[in-house]
Write a protein that holds these residues in place. Structure first.
Motif, PDB file in Angstrom:
ATOM      1  N   PRO A 374      -6.278   1.383  11.267  1.00  0.00           N
ATOM      2  CA  PRO A 374      -5.658   1.869  10.018  1.00  0.00           C
ATOM      3  C   PRO A 374      -6.575   1.791   8.807  1.00  0.00           C
ATOM      4  N   SER A 378      -6.656   4.450   5.538  1.00  0.00           N
ATOM      5  CA  SER A 378      -6.445   3.854   4.223  1.00  0.00           C
ATOM      6  C   SER A 378      -7.692   3.984   3.358  1.00  0.00           C
ATOM      7  N   PHE A 427      -1.017  -6.004   9.626  1.00  0.00           N
ATOM      8  CA  PHE A 427      -1.075  -4.566   9.406  1.00  0.00           C
ATOM      9  C   PHE A 427      -1.178  -4.239   7.919  1.00  0.00           C
ATOM     10  N   ILE A 431      -4.191  -2.277   5.634  1.00  0.00           N
ATOM     11  CA  ILE A 431      -3.969  -1.152   4.720  1.00  0.00           C
ATOM     12  C   ILE A 431      -4.518  -1.446   3.334  1.00  0.00           C
TER      13      ILE A 431
END
Length: 522
Positions: A374, A378, A427, A431
Motif C-alpha cells: 500500500p 499512498s 495498515f 498509508i
C-alpha cells in the motif's frame, strides 16, 4: 490583463528553441544561450562568467519526455530497491553467513546508506563541473559492478558483503544528485517542474516495494545472490538508456586559472567525507562491539573534529566550497533539518517494522512485501498532491505536514500489539508514512532548487539526498545501540524494537509495563 504578457513570456521561455521550429539555426540557439548566460551573470554578479550553466533542453515529444523523466526517476527507484534487497531477506542472508547478531545484520543496510549519503556531496560537484549526464551513466555502471561482486560475496563472508554494500552505495550517490540536477536544469519553476519532481519522489516507496517483492521471491524460492546479479543487469540497461534518452548536459566553460583540485574543493571533500564516514561508522559499529571498546568512541571524536574542520574550510578557506554555507539562508537550513529528522524516523520505521512483522508475527518475507505494497499507492497520491500544492501553500506548512506523517506512522507501529490484525494499526501506518516521504522529498528539492543558482543545481540535489540517506544510516546505528541496551540481552525482542522506534523516549512511560511478547500475543 496586465499579467498576461508575463505568463506568455514565461511559457515562451520554457520552450526549447530547437524543437519543432523550421527556422531554427545554430546561430540563433547560440544567441539565445548567451542571452540566458548574461541573465545569470546579472542575477548572480558574484559568479565568474565561466561558472554559469545553460538550461538542458528537455524532450518536447511527450513519449520521449516520458522516457527522459522515467530513466532519471529510476535512480531514485533503484536506490530504495537497493535498500529493500537486504532488509527483506535480512535473516536469510545472515543465516548464509552463520550470523544473526542484530548489530551485524544492521550493517547490511547501513553500509549502503552510509556511502549513498556521504559520497553524494562530491558527486554533485563533479556533475556541476564535468557534466551531469556523464556522472549519471558512470554511476549506474559502477553500481552494476559492485552489485555483481556483492552476489558473489556469498562464497566469502559478512565482512566482504558489507564492503561490497558500501561500494555499491557509491553508484546511487553518483546517480541521484545528477538526476535531480538534470531535472532542475530542464524545467523552469512552475507547475510542470513541480510535477516532474513529484514523479521523481513518488518512485521512492514504489522502488522499495518492487525491491522487496523481487528480493523475497528470490530468497524464498531461489537464492538471494540472484537479487544482486539481476540488479547488476538492470543497472547496465539503465546506463544505456541514460546515454540514449538524456540530452547533452554541457558543463560550464572552465578556464585554466584554477586547478582541478580547487574547483572540486578537494580539501573540503576529503575532510567532509572522512568525518561523515567515521562519525557514522562509530554509531553503527557500537552495537556490534560495544561503546566500551576504545576505537569506537575514538573514531566518533575524530569524526566530529574532522566535520568541524570541514565547516571551517568551507567558510573561510575554500574558494569553491563543496557546500555553499555562506550563501545558504536560514530557511534552507530549516528545510534540511526537517528532512534529516523525518527520514531518520523513516529509516528506523522501515527496518524495525519489517523485523516486527517477520520475527515477532512470523510472517514470510513475500507476504510481508505484500503488506508493504500500500505504500506504493499512498506514495503516488502524496507525490501528486504535493506537486499541486507546493506553489500554493507555504513550504513550512508542507514540511510540517510531512513531519506529522512521519510521527504518526511511527506512533502507530510503536503501540501496535504483536497479536493485532494487520488491518488495524499496521495498515494505517503503511498509508500514512509515505506522505512524509513524498511530501518532504519533492518539497525540499523544489524549494532548494528554486533558491540556488543554476550552476549549483548539483549541490542543491546533493544536500537533500545526502541528508536523506545519511540520516537513514545514522539512525539505524543509534537505534541499534538503543535496542541492544534495553532488550535484555535478546530476551525481550519486542522491548528492543519499541525502544528503537521511540529512541530517547522512555518505553515505561509510553507503553504498558507488560511489554513482553507473550502478553501481546495473548
Amino acid at each position: 490583463m496586465a499579467a498576461e504578457p508575463d505568463v506568455e513570456k514565461r511559457d515562451s521561455d520554457d520552450q526549447d528553441p530547437r524543437s519543432d521550429d523550421s527556422d531554427f539555426t545554430e546561430e540563433r540557439f547560440t544567441r539565445l544561450h548567451h542571452q540566458k548566460t548574461h541573465e545569470d551573470e546579472e542575477s548572480h554578479p558574484h559568479l565568474d562568467a565561466h561558472q554559469t550553466q545553460s538550461w538542458v533542453a528537455h524532450p518536447k515529444n511527450p513519449f520521449r519526455e516520458f522516457g527522459f523523466v522515467a530513466v532519471l526517476s529510476m535512480s531514485q527507484l533503484m536506490t530504495q530497491a537497493g535498500l529493500a534487497q537486504v532488509i527483506v531477506p535480512l535473516h536469510i542472508i545472515g543465516d548464509s553467513f552463520g550470523s544473526q547478531s542484530p548489530g551485524q545484520l544492521s550493517w547490511f543496510p547501513a553500509a549502503y546508506s552510509l556511502t549513498v549519503g556521504t559520497f553524494i556531496l562530491p558527486a554533485g560537484r563533479l556533475g556541476d563541473l564535468y557534466g551531469h549526464k556523464k556522472l549519471f551513466v558512470a554511476g549506474f555502471l559502477w553500481w552494476a559492478v559492485w552489485s555483481l561482486i556483492a552476489g558473489f560475496a556469498v562464497y566469502s563472508g559478512p565482512i566482504l558483503f558489507d564492503i561490497c554494500r558500501a561500494f555499491q552505495g557509491i553508484g546511487p550517490a553518483l546517480c541521484l544528485p545528477n538526476a535531480v540536477a538534470i531535472l532542475g536544469r530542464s524545467y523552469k519553476p512552475g507547475v510542470r517542474k513541480s510535477m516532474m519532481f513529484s514523479a521523481f519522489g513518488a518512485t521512492a516507496p514504489t522502488g522499495f516495494t518492487i525491491g522487496a517483492v523481487f528480493a523475497s521471491i528470490l530468497a524464498e524460492f531461489s537464492w538471494w545472490p540472484w537479487a544482486f546479479w539481476i540488479n547488476a543487469i538492470v543497472c547496465v540497461l539503465l546506463a544505456v538508456l541514460g546515454m540514449v534518452l538524456i540530452p547533452k548536459t554541457p558543463p560550464p566553460h572552465l578556464d585554466d586559472s584554477e586547478t582541478t583540485l580547487n574547483r572540486i574543493d578537494a580539501l573540503g571533500g576529503v575532510l567532509g567525507v572522512s568525518g561523515l564516514v567515521l562519525f557514522n561508522f562509530a554509531w553503527n559499529q557500537a552495537p556490534v562491539v560495544g561503546w566500551q571498546n576504545p576505537y569506537t568512541y575514538i573514531l566518533l571524536i575524530v569524526g566530529i573534529l574532522l566535520l568541524g574542520l570541514f565547516g571551517y574550510v568551507e567558510l573561510h578557506v575554500s574558494k569553491f566550497p563543496l557546500v555553499p554555507i555562506r550563501d545558504m539562508s536560514p530557511e534552507a537550513g530549516f528545510i534540511l533539518a526537517c528532512v534529516a529528522l523525518g527520514w531518520a524516523g523513516f529509516g528506523i520505521w522501515v527496518y524495525y517494522t519489517w523485523q516486527f512483522i517477520e520475527v515477532l508475527r512470523g510472517v514470510s518475507p513475500l507476504l510481508t512485501s505484500a503488506m508493504f505494497s500500500p505504500t506504493t499507492v499512498s506514495g503516488l497520491c502524496a507525490a501528486i498532491t504535493t506537486g499541486f500544492i507546493i506553489h500554493r501553500v507555504p513550504g513550512s506548512l508542507v514540511m510540517g505536514s510531512a513531519l506529522l506523517a512521519f510521527t504518526v506512522g511511527l506512533i502507530l507501529m510503536v503501540t501496535a500489539p504483536v497479536g493485532q490484525i494487520y488491518w488495524a494499526q499496521t495498515f494505517v501506518s503503511m498509508i500514512v508514512m509515505p506522505w512524509g516521504m513524498d511530501m518532504s522529498f519533492p518539497a525540499a528539492n523544489l524549494l532548494l532548487s528554486n533558491k540556488m543558482a543554476r550552476e549549483h543545481q548539483g549541490v542543491s540535489a546533493s544536500l537533500v539526498n545526502t541528508v536523506i540517506n545519511y540520516s537513514i544510516s545514522l539512525s539505524l546505528g543509534i537505534a541499534g545501540t538503543v535496542e541492544g541496551q534495553i532488550n535484555g540481552g535478546g530476551n525481550d525482542v519486542l522491548k528492543g524494537y519499541r525502544g528503537a522506534w521511540v529512541e530517547r523516549l522512555s518505553t515505561s512511560k509510553l507503553l504498558p509495563r507488560e511489554i513482553g511478547v507473550e502478553h501481546d500475543v495473548d
